[in-house]
Design an enzyme around this catalytic site. Structure first.
Site: not given
Length: 544
Positions: A482, A111
């Site tokens: 990212y 998550g």
């Protein structure tokens, strides 16, 4: 013979419009999908782990592994259905039914998706969330130095069970214990052992994946091209990972951790400038990272009392102990002024939990805390990444510090992660993650999603713009773990243009992006596994 291509391409365009229309009509309501789950499952237990918004458990299940609250609002579409399979056969059933009834899939491991794409969508297209949390078994073989890890396990869970098996074995991954091991590996995955043993993905021996046809494939069955692609090239573009077989690496019984702090008023720029080229050349047993943040200080020369603080930390795994570590730093980076008192001797499990400057665990920590998937506070953020191949000038560094002082105290963080060592031994194409030899360090930037969020978004984009002259070029590189939607997104329906997707794809993967597209085209030609930044297929439609 010369052919008039105008009618031909007009015909192709018509066919393309028809296919796009039929695709848009393929989105089934949840009833058909649920009926399929019941009829195709080997037993009825799947209904106990299936949730819709009508279930009282839907919201707590959805939010339990939602690590960035920024996306828990009305701007994002939430899943029509959540399934938390307890058996691999249930995953196969979900894939079969979703494909049959035109439901998109999102797959969640831990998550920590930076743009929330593993559990929410910017598209207005219904989807099923396949939450792998119940499939997180881990087995460790200390003799063979391997571990088998199911897709839903976190790094903390992995580290704990390795620790229980051996105090001299480790897996080279990150320090944030609630991150999903699968998501980390799928983007490459780095941590404090990267300069000794490379990335997490470099230490994967085998994997098991469910492909678009519902088949369970291991390394041999999937082929080396797909095995290459899922180790750093976006696993969810190719199928559903079930498990990994990992190579465990040897670490000393004790290591030396160090952390020291400096501020702008302590000539920080004169320290950081040479560090950019010195730290990547340290012996590979010495790791260094630097966290840069803003604080309130009574030594600041500014009227508002703000300054920039530099937390410089790392680990030394060499046999020479603290004396050798100190000698290396003092002789190559005397500007830092490190002393023996900056070092602490720790076991490996202690080092993973408390040696970093993130302060993840309090003073009363115990290894069992690694099993807690929720203990870290959920912080709403927007983040970006860069890679530096030439040192930033002192003028450029001072400009970066000034940019950071434009926002409130503690509202931004910049991290330099130095490369070199083992990372220099890999070619760009060894895995999809291309940032190897020639990379000095990675830059991570984030801003807290608090206060005026529009201003915060504008600010971090302005910071990204400021860094443009100082970071990698042609392409400007970014770390796929990212992920950043500012780099570009795929169209929600129809064919995904290769040249459009290449805008963000080359930033993540450079020349490896084309290879990833070819693998995707082979294993998922109809682009079933798709989202905002999934690898596209190369087809007539995508090339138009």
């Amino acid at each position: 013979m010369k052919m008039n291509s105008t009618p031909y391409f007009a015909f192709l365009s018509l066919i393309f419009l028809v296919i796009s229309f039929l695709s848009s009509q393929a989105y089934a309501d949840s009833t058909q999908f649920l009926q399929c789950l019941k009829s195709k499952s080997l037993d009825s237990s799947i209904t106990k782990v299936t949730y819709t918004p009508l279930n009282a458990s839907y919201t707590p299940v959805y939010e339990y592994s939602l690590r960035n609250p920024r996306f828990n609002d009305s701007t994002r579409l939430k899943p029509q259905i959540i399934v938390q399979p307890t058996a691999e056969s249930q995953v196969q059933t979900v894939v079969f039914c979703a494909k049959k009834y035109g439901m998109r899939l999102r797959i969640r491991s831990g998550g920590h998706d930076f743009e929330g794409l593993s559990y929410s969508s910017t598209y207005d297209i219904p989807f099923v969330l396949l939450d792998m949390i119940n499939l997180r078994a881990i087995s460790v073989d200390p003799v063979a130095k391997t571990a088998t890890v199911q897709a839903g396990a976190t790094l903390g869970e992995l580290y704990y069970w390795i620790y229980r098996a051996s105090d001299t074995l480790a897996f080279p991954a990150g320090v944030w214990s609630t991150v999903g091991a699968t998501g980390l590996i799928c983007g490459g995955g780095y941590g404090p052992l990267r300069r000794v043993y490379g990335l997490a993905a470099d230490n994967v021996i085998d994997a098991r994946i469910i492909d678009v046809k519902g088949r369970i494939l291991d390394r041999k069955a999937m082929g080396e091209d797909l095995f290459w692609a899922i180790r750093g090239g976006s696993c969810s573009s190719f199928g559903v990972i079930l498990s990994w077989k990992l190579n465990l690496v040897v670490v000393p019984k004790t290591v030396w951790s160090f952390t020291t702090f400096r501020t702008l008023e302590q000539n920080a720029t004169d320290i950081i400038f040479p560090m950019q080229t010195v730290a990547p050349k340290f012996p590979k047993e010495l790791d260094m990272r630097m966290r840069i943040s803003t604080i309130q200080s009574n030594t600041s020369a500014r009227a508002d009392g703000k300054t920039v603080q530099f937390a410089i930390g790392g680990l030394y795994l060499g046999s020479g102990g603290v004396e050798e570590a100190l000698r290396i730093v003092q002789s190559t980076l005397p500007e830092l002024g490190m002393v023996k008192e900056d070092f602490t001797e720790l076991t490996w499990i202690q080092a993973i939990m408390i040696s970093s400057f993130f302060n993840l665990f309090d003073d009363n920590y115990k290894p069992e805390d690694l099993l807690d998937r929720t203990f870290l506070a959920d912080i709403p953020t927007k983040a970006k990444s860069d890679f530096v191949r030439e040192p930033i000038s002192k003028e450029g560094l001072n400009g970066l510090w000034n940019k950071m002082l434009e926002v409130g105290v503690g509202e931004t963080t910049v991290i330099f992660t130095f490369y070199g060592g083992k990372m220099d031994e890999y070619s760009e194409s060894a895995l999809p993650f291309p940032n190897r030899a020639g990379t000095l360090y990675m830059v991570y930037t984030r801003v807290l999603w608090v206060g005026n969020t529009t201003e915060k978004l504008e600010w971090i984009r302005s910071l990204y713009s400021y860094l443009t002259p100082y970071v990698s070029k042609n392409p400007r590189r970014a770390y796929s773990n990212y992920n950043d939607l500012d780099l570009g997104v795929n169209d929600p329906t129809g064919g995904i243009g290769y040249f459009d997707a290449r805008k963000w794809g080359k930033q993540y993967y450079n020349h490896n992006f084309k290879t990833l597209v070819m693998v995707k085209t082979r294993v998922d030609p109809d682009n079933f596994f798709r989202q905002e930044q999934s690898i596209p297929t190369l087809s007539l439609w995508s090339a138009m």
